[in-house]
Scaffold this motif. Structure first.
Motif, PDB file in Angstrom:
ATOM      1  N   ASN A  39       0.822  -1.217   0.000  1.00 59.74           N
ATOM      2  CA  ASN A  39       0.000   0.000   0.000  1.00 59.74           C
ATOM      3  C   ASN A  39       0.852   1.261   0.000  1.00 59.74           C
ATOM      4  N   LYS A  40       1.937   1.265   0.774  1.00 59.38           N
ATOM      5  CA  LYS A  40       2.799   2.445   0.837  1.00 59.38           C
ATOM      6  C   LYS A  40       3.526   2.676  -0.483  1.00 59.38           C
ATOM      7  N   VAL A  41       4.014   1.591  -1.115  1.00 54.88           N
ATOM      8  CA  VAL A  41       4.694   1.733  -2.404  1.00 54.88           C
ATOM      9  C   VAL A  41       3.711   2.258  -3.449  1.00 54.88           C
ATOM     10  N   LYS A  42       2.480   1.733  -3.454  1.00 56.16           N
ATOM     11  CA  LYS A  42       1.460   2.231  -4.385  1.00 56.16           C
ATOM     12  C   LYS A  42       1.212   3.719  -4.168  1.00 56.16           C
ATOM     13  N   GLN A  43       1.115   4.115  -2.919  1.00 56.73           N
ATOM     14  CA  GLN A  43       0.889   5.525  -2.576  1.00 56.73           C
ATOM     15  C   GLN A  43       2.063   6.391  -3.054  1.00 56.73           C
ATOM     16  N   LEU A  44       3.277   5.945  -2.829  1.00 57.04           N
ATOM     17  CA  LEU A  44       4.448   6.710  -3.253  1.00 57.04           C
ATOM     18  C   LEU A  44       4.523   6.841  -4.769  1.00 57.04           C
ATOM     19  N   LEU A  45       4.236   5.745  -5.483  1.00 56.90           N
ATOM     20  CA  LEU A  45       4.337   5.765  -6.944  1.00 56.90           C
ATOM     21  C   LEU A  45       3.174   6.497  -7.589  1.00 56.90           C
ATOM     22  N   HIS A  46       2.026   6.554  -6.916  1.00 56.59           N
ATOM     23  CA  HIS A  46       0.874   7.278  -7.455  1.00 56.59           C
ATOM     24  C   HIS A  46       1.178   8.770  -7.607  1.00 56.59           C
ATOM     25  N   SER A  47       1.947   9.289  -6.681  1.00 54.87           N
ATOM     26  CA  SER A  47       2.296  10.719  -6.732  1.00 54.87           C
ATOM     27  C   SER A  47       3.468  10.999  -7.675  1.00 54.87           C
ATOM     28  N   LYS A  48       4.094   9.972  -8.211  1.00 55.80           N
ATOM     29  CA  LYS A  48       5.232  10.136  -9.125  1.00 55.80           C
ATOM     30  C   LYS A  48       5.046   9.203 -10.321  1.00 55.80           C
ATOM     31  N   PRO A  49       4.144   9.530 -11.240  1.00 55.75           N
ATOM     32  CA  PRO A  49       3.808   8.620 -12.345  1.00 55.75           C
ATOM     33  C   PRO A  49       4.943   8.375 -13.346  1.00 55.75           C
ATOM     34  N   GLU A  50       5.977   9.183 -13.314  1.00 53.57           N
ATOM     35  CA  GLU A  50       7.095   8.981 -14.243  1.00 53.57           C
ATOM     36  C   GLU A  50       7.990   7.804 -13.843  1.00 53.57           C
ATOM     37  N   GLY A  87      28.577  -2.153   8.742  1.00 51.47           N
ATOM     38  CA  GLY A  87      28.968  -2.632   7.417  1.00 51.47           C
ATOM     39  C   GLY A  87      28.074  -2.234   6.275  1.00 51.47           C
ATOM     40  N   LEU A  88      26.811  -2.678   6.257  1.00 52.20           N
ATOM     41  CA  LEU A  88      25.928  -2.444   5.122  1.00 52.20           C
ATOM     42  C   LEU A  88      24.658  -1.742   5.562  1.00 52.20           C
ATOM     43  N   THR A  89      24.056  -1.006   4.646  1.00 49.74           N
ATOM     44  CA  THR A  89      22.771  -0.372   4.891  1.00 49.74           C
ATOM     45  C   THR A  89      21.940  -0.451   3.618  1.00 49.74           C
ATOM     46  N   TYR A  90      20.631  -0.488   3.756  1.00 53.25           N
ATOM     47  CA  TYR A  90      19.745  -0.547   2.596  1.00 53.25           C
ATOM     48  C   TYR A  90      19.547   0.832   2.003  1.00 53.25           C
ATOM     49  N   THR A  91      19.347   0.868   0.693  1.00 54.91           N
ATOM     50  CA  THR A  91      18.978   2.110   0.013  1.00 54.91           C
ATOM     51  C   THR A  91      17.675   1.860  -0.732  1.00 54.91           C
ATOM     52  N   LEU A  92      16.829   2.873  -0.790  1.00 55.22           N
ATOM     53  CA  LEU A  92      15.571   2.818  -1.532  1.00 55.22           C
ATOM     54  C   LEU A  92      15.500   4.048  -2.422  1.00 55.22           C
ATOM     55  N   ASP A  93      15.285   3.823  -3.707  1.00 50.65           N
ATOM     56  CA  ASP A  93      15.189   4.923  -4.659  1.00 50.65           C
ATOM     57  C   ASP A  93      14.066   4.638  -5.649  1.00 50.65           C
ATOM     58  N   TYR A  94      13.532   5.708  -6.234  1.00 53.11           N
ATOM     59  CA  TYR A  94      12.604   5.549  -7.350  1.00 53.11           C
ATOM     60  C   TYR A  94      13.408   5.137  -8.572  1.00 53.11           C
ATOM     61  N   THR A  95      12.775   4.399  -9.496  1.00 55.03           N
ATOM     62  CA  THR A  95      13.467   4.024 -10.725  1.00 55.03           C
ATOM     63  C   THR A  95      12.536   4.189 -11.922  1.00 55.03           C
ATOM     64  N   LYS A  96      13.126   4.619 -13.034  1.00 51.10           N
ATOM     65  CA  LYS A  96      12.368   4.807 -14.270  1.00 51.10           C
ATOM     66  C   LYS A  96      12.488   3.616 -15.206  1.00 51.10           C
ATOM     67  N   GLU A  97      13.495   2.765 -14.969  1.00 53.78           N
ATOM     68  CA  GLU A  97      13.687   1.600 -15.836  1.00 53.78           C
ATOM     69  C   GLU A  97      14.390   0.487 -15.078  1.00 53.78           C
ATOM     70  N   LYS A  98      14.244  -0.729 -15.603  1.00 50.75           N
ATOM     71  CA  LYS A  98      14.903  -1.898 -15.023  1.00 50.75           C
ATOM     72  C   LYS A  98      16.272  -2.049 -15.670  1.00 50.75           C
ATOM     73  N   ASP A  99      17.312  -2.092 -14.843  1.00 48.63           N
ATOM     74  CA  ASP A  99      18.647  -2.362 -15.364  1.00 48.63           C
ATOM     75  C   ASP A  99      18.755  -3.839 -15.721  1.00 48.63           C
ATOM     76  N   LYS A 100      19.696  -4.163 -16.579  1.00 44.31           N
ATOM     77  CA  LYS A 100      19.851  -5.531 -17.070  1.00 44.31           C
ATOM     78  C   LYS A 100      20.095  -6.528 -15.940  1.00 44.31           C
ATOM     79  N   SER A 101      20.826  -6.133 -14.926  1.00 46.37           N
ATOM     80  CA  SER A 101      21.184  -7.067 -13.856  1.00 46.37           C
ATOM     81  C   SER A 101      20.239  -7.010 -12.648  1.00 46.37           C
TER      82      SER A 101
END
Length: 129
Positions: A33-44, A59-73
């Motif tokens: 539901n939250k991802v749908k809400q976030l993407l609804h306001s950013k249709p691009e 050592g490690l931390t997660y990152t979350l970003d919007y994306t416009k396309e799927k990378d090959k990998s």
């Protein structure tokens, strides 16, 4: 030439039931539901991209970003109409992980319930595997 330890045979199987594979990452209804809400306001943008970065005291931390396309990998997770892409570097660290969205009186955040983590820092932002 060295001696063979064991013999191997290959057989073609035609009527074998193929088992469905589990997604590397599953989302709770709250996260969907939250991802749908976030993407609804950013249709691009077509989805969110999850990655890991070397950072923090453990050592490690997660990152979350919007994306416009799927990378090959990238690994794509499609669940309930939501697309989440996992960067190649993060794929092994996220296997079997559940992504949740939690809201309290003081904060709202995505929480990754990861069974592979061996340790975390005191604040919970960084981890090691």
């Amino acid at each position: 030439m060295s001696a063979s330890i064991a013999r191997a045979t290959v057989r073609a199987v035609s009527r074998r039931k193929i088992l469905p594979t589990r997604a590397a990452l599953t989302l709770t209804p709250s996260a969907v539901n939250k991802v749908k809400q976030l993407l609804h306001s950013k249709p691009e943008y077509i989805g969110l991209k999850v990655g890991v970065r070397t950072r923090g005291c453990n050592g490690l931390t997660y990152t979350l970003d919007y994306t416009k396309e799927k990378d090959k990998s990238d690994e794509e997770v499609l669940q309930d109409g939501v697309r989440v892409f996992i960067e190649k570097k993060a794929q092994l660290t996220l296997l079997g992980t559940e992504m949740d969205f939690v809201e309290t009186k003081l904060s709202s955040e995505f929480v990754f319930n990861n069974p592979n983590i061996k340790g975390t820092c005191g604040c919970g932002e960084s981890f090691n595997i």
